[in-house]
Design a protein around this motif. Sequence first.
Motif, PDB file in Angstrom:
ATOM      1  N   GLY A   1      50.831  10.552 -13.545  1.00 18.68           N
ATOM      2  CA  GLY A   1      51.051   9.141 -13.862  1.00 18.68           C
ATOM      3  C   GLY A   1      50.117   8.637 -14.944  1.00 18.68           C
ATOM      4  N   VAL A   2      50.184   7.324 -15.183  1.00 23.65           N
ATOM      5  CA  VAL A   2      49.330   6.676 -16.178  1.00 23.65           C
ATOM      6  C   VAL A   2      48.796   5.375 -15.598  1.00 23.65           C
ATOM      7  CG1 VAL A   2      49.190   5.698 -18.497  1.00 23.65           C
ATOM      8  CG2 VAL A   2      50.667   7.667 -18.089  1.00 23.65           C
ATOM      9  N   LEU A   3      47.501   5.181 -15.699  1.00 18.16           N
ATOM     10  CA  LEU A   3      46.853   3.939 -15.295  1.00 18.16           C
ATOM     11  C   LEU A   3      46.598   3.102 -16.542  1.00 18.16           C
ATOM     12  CD1 LEU A   3      44.245   5.413 -12.789  1.00 18.16           C
ATOM     13  CD2 LEU A   3      46.605   4.685 -12.344  1.00 18.16           C
TER      14      LEU A   3
ATOM     15  N   VAL B   1      46.361  -7.896 -22.901  1.00 17.95           N
ATOM     16  CA  VAL B   1      46.679  -6.805 -23.826  1.00 17.95           C
ATOM     17  C   VAL B   1      45.979  -5.558 -23.310  1.00 17.95           C
ATOM     18  CG1 VAL B   1      44.719  -7.250 -25.362  1.00 17.95           C
ATOM     19  CG2 VAL B   1      46.756  -6.096 -26.255  1.00 17.95           C
ATOM     20  N   GLU B   2      46.639  -4.422 -23.487  1.00 16.89           N
ATOM     21  CA  GLU B   2      46.073  -3.206 -22.948  1.00 16.89           C
ATOM     22  C   GLU B   2      44.904  -2.712 -23.783  1.00 16.89           C
ATOM     23  OE1 GLU B   2      47.832   0.564 -20.753  1.00 16.89           O
ATOM     24  OE2 GLU B   2      48.286   0.574 -22.880  1.00 16.89           O
ATOM     25  N   ALA B   3      43.847  -2.297 -23.079  1.00 23.60           N
ATOM     26  CA  ALA B   3      42.673  -1.737 -23.734  1.00 23.60           C
ATOM     27  C   ALA B   3      42.682  -0.216 -23.691  1.00 23.60           C
ATOM     28  CB  ALA B   3      41.409  -2.262 -23.066  1.00 23.60           C
ATOM     29  N   ALA B   4      43.322   0.362 -22.668  1.00 22.30           N
ATOM     30  CA  ALA B   4      43.328   1.822 -22.546  1.00 22.30           C
ATOM     31  C   ALA B   4      44.438   2.260 -21.604  1.00 22.30           C
ATOM     32  CB  ALA B   4      41.983   2.317 -22.021  1.00 22.30           C
ATOM     33  N   ALA B   5      44.926   3.463 -21.847  1.00 19.59           N
ATOM     34  CA  ALA B   5      45.844   4.137 -20.930  1.00 19.59           C
ATOM     35  C   ALA B   5      45.150   5.415 -20.482  1.00 19.59           C
ATOM     36  CB  ALA B   5      47.165   4.456 -21.622  1.00 19.59           C
TER      37      ALA B   5
ATOM     38  N   GLY C   1      45.219   8.909 -18.083  1.00 18.88           N
ATOM     39  CA  GLY C   1      45.984   9.878 -17.308  1.00 18.88           C
ATOM     40  C   GLY C   1      45.084  10.985 -16.824  1.00 18.88           C
ATOM     41  N   LEU C   2      45.646  12.182 -16.672  1.00 20.27           N
ATOM     42  CA  LEU C   2      44.874  13.270 -16.080  1.00 20.27           C
ATOM     43  C   LEU C   2      43.777  13.793 -16.996  1.00 20.27           C
ATOM     44  CD1 LEU C   2      46.116  15.930 -17.638  1.00 20.27           C
ATOM     45  CD2 LEU C   2      47.786  15.884 -15.812  1.00 20.27           C
ATOM     46  N   GLU C   3      43.713  13.265 -18.228  1.00 17.44           N
ATOM     47  CA  GLU C   3      42.620  13.660 -19.122  1.00 17.44           C
ATOM     48  C   GLU C   3      41.333  12.914 -18.817  1.00 17.44           C
ATOM     49  OE1 GLU C   3      43.116   9.739 -20.430  1.00 17.44           O
ATOM     50  OE2 GLU C   3      44.633  11.192 -19.848  1.00 17.44           O
ATOM     51  N   GLY C   4      41.405  11.870 -17.973  1.00 18.82           N
ATOM     52  CA  GLY C   4      40.253  10.980 -17.859  1.00 18.82           C
ATOM     53  C   GLY C   4      39.958  10.474 -16.463  1.00 18.82           C
ATOM     54  N   MET C   5      39.322   9.332 -16.430  1.00 18.29           N
ATOM     55  CA  MET C   5      38.896   8.722 -15.181  1.00 18.29           C
ATOM     56  C   MET C   5      38.820   7.218 -15.368  1.00 18.29           C
ATOM     57  SD  MET C   5      34.829   9.717 -15.345  1.00 18.29           S
ATOM     58  CE  MET C   5      34.358   8.589 -14.062  1.00 18.29           C
ATOM     59  N   VAL C   6      38.785   6.497 -14.265  1.00 14.28           N
ATOM     60  CA  VAL C   6      38.660   5.041 -14.277  1.00 14.28           C
ATOM     61  C   VAL C   6      37.427   4.670 -13.462  1.00 14.28           C
ATOM     62  CG1 VAL C   6      39.704   2.867 -13.542  1.00 14.28           C
ATOM     63  CG2 VAL C   6      41.135   4.661 -14.517  1.00 14.28           C
ATOM     64  N   GLY C   7      36.559   3.846 -14.074  1.00 11.44           N
ATOM     65  CA  GLY C   7      35.340   3.417 -13.397  1.00 11.44           C
ATOM     66  C   GLY C   7      34.091   4.097 -13.919  1.00 11.44           C
ATOM     67  N   VAL C   8      34.179   4.717 -15.090  1.00 11.64           N
ATOM     68  CA  VAL C   8      33.050   5.481 -15.625  1.00 11.64           C
ATOM     69  C   VAL C   8      31.826   4.606 -15.849  1.00 11.64           C
ATOM     70  CG1 VAL C   8      33.764   5.201 -18.044  1.00 11.64           C
ATOM     71  CG2 VAL C   8      32.387   7.192 -17.370  1.00 11.64           C
ATOM     72  N   THR C   9      32.009   3.294 -16.092  1.00 10.04           N
ATOM     73  CA  THR C   9      30.851   2.437 -16.358  1.00 10.04           C
ATOM     74  C   THR C   9      29.949   2.271 -15.135  1.00 10.04           C
ATOM     75  OG1 THR C   9      32.201   0.472 -15.916  1.00 10.04           O
ATOM     76  CG2 THR C   9      31.945   1.138 -18.222  1.00 10.04           C
ATOM     77  N   ALA C  10      30.405   2.707 -13.968  1.00 10.19           N
ATOM     78  CA  ALA C  10      29.543   2.666 -12.778  1.00 10.19           C
ATOM     79  C   ALA C  10      28.265   3.474 -13.002  1.00 10.19           C
ATOM     80  CB  ALA C  10      30.299   3.186 -11.562  1.00 10.19           C
ATOM     81  N   CYS C  11      28.359   4.538 -13.814  1.00 11.63           N
ATOM     82  CA  CYS C  11      27.171   5.364 -14.052  1.00 11.63           C
ATOM     83  C   CYS C  11      26.167   4.663 -14.955  1.00 11.63           C
ATOM     84  CB  CYS C  11      27.554   6.727 -14.614  1.00 11.63           C
ATOM     85  SG  CYS C  11      28.101   6.715 -16.337  1.00 11.63           S
ATOM     86  N   LEU C  12      26.579   3.552 -15.573  1.00 11.27           N
ATOM     87  CA  LEU C  12      25.669   2.757 -16.406  1.00 11.27           C
ATOM     88  C   LEU C  12      25.135   1.539 -15.655  1.00 11.27           C
ATOM     89  CD1 LEU C  12      27.669   2.796 -19.781  1.00 11.27           C
ATOM     90  CD2 LEU C  12      25.834   4.321 -19.040  1.00 11.27           C
ATOM     91  N   GLY C  13      25.441   1.466 -14.366  1.00 12.56           N
ATOM     92  CA  GLY C  13      24.955   0.357 -13.551  1.00 12.56           C
ATOM     93  C   GLY C  13      25.956  -0.754 -13.337  1.00 12.56           C
TER      94      GLY C  13
ATOM     95  N   CYS D   1      48.379   0.718 -11.894  1.00 10.74           N
ATOM     96  CA  CYS D   1      49.253   1.853 -12.185  1.00 10.74           C
ATOM     97  C   CYS D   1      50.433   1.377 -13.008  1.00 10.74           C
ATOM     98  CB  CYS D   1      49.729   2.481 -10.873  1.00 10.74           C
ATOM     99  SG  CYS D   1      50.959   3.782 -11.090  1.00 10.74           S
ATOM    100  N   GLN D   2      50.663   2.042 -14.137  1.00 11.38           N
ATOM    101  CA  GLN D   2      51.784   1.655 -14.985  1.00 11.38           C
ATOM    102  C   GLN D   2      52.912   2.681 -14.946  1.00 11.38           C
ATOM    103  OE1 GLN D   2      54.193  -0.369 -16.572  1.00 11.38           O
ATOM    104  NE2 GLN D   2      52.224  -1.394 -16.705  1.00 11.38           N
TER     105      GLN D   2
END
Length: 233
Positions: free
Chosen positions: A53-55, A67-71, A73-85, A95-96
Amino acid sequence: MAISRPENRLLAALPADDRTRLIARMADVTLGHKDLLYRAGGPIDYVYFPRSGVLSAVVVMNDGQYVEAAAIGLEGMVGVTACLGADRSIEQVFCQVFPAECRKMPAAAFVAEVARDGAFRDIVYAYLRGTLAAAAQSTACNCLHSVDERCARWLLMCQDRFGGDDFPLTQEFLAAMLGVRRATVTVTAGALQSNGFITYRHGRVRVVDRAGLEKVACECYHAIRNAFAPAPG
């Protein structure tokens, strides 16, 4: 018979022992159309690793337009900024292209794993660098390139993330991706269809001529794709 889904590419790139340990700390979830992961300004409780799928991550304005900032899929992850605090999401994420099968990890566990000096931290940091590079490229693209070029780019990106030639995509979502009116989407998608690059009907797109679509797309498609390519060697 159950369908065997590919692994999320970030997790697949880990050494086997690390991957096994991390997956043991995750839960599997399947998301349907417009199922919400984060609200804008809401908490980042989990970090998600899509396998299908695609988020969609969108920026919501005060008047409700978005407006969409990013799509993703299985190449990535959602929530990566958690590692920056970060403990709150700037974007609304849902989910789109469905179903989206994901592995989800509690944000606190994710932060603890990134803090370890290991392969997972390196992969997460590389993905974060790719995200920043893609955001910069997208900003330039939205200012400088035509709707036709940007539409072709987004369709190729969706195809890459979905992993197939045929996928659901509404005019509403395509308009949000491009930051244009639905009437403009009708004209743009119609032109791509008339030229034999895609078919588009009943909320579904089929990429018929990928090589032709790549010729229409601007340089930003390859620049963004390369931003998430694995490092050589």
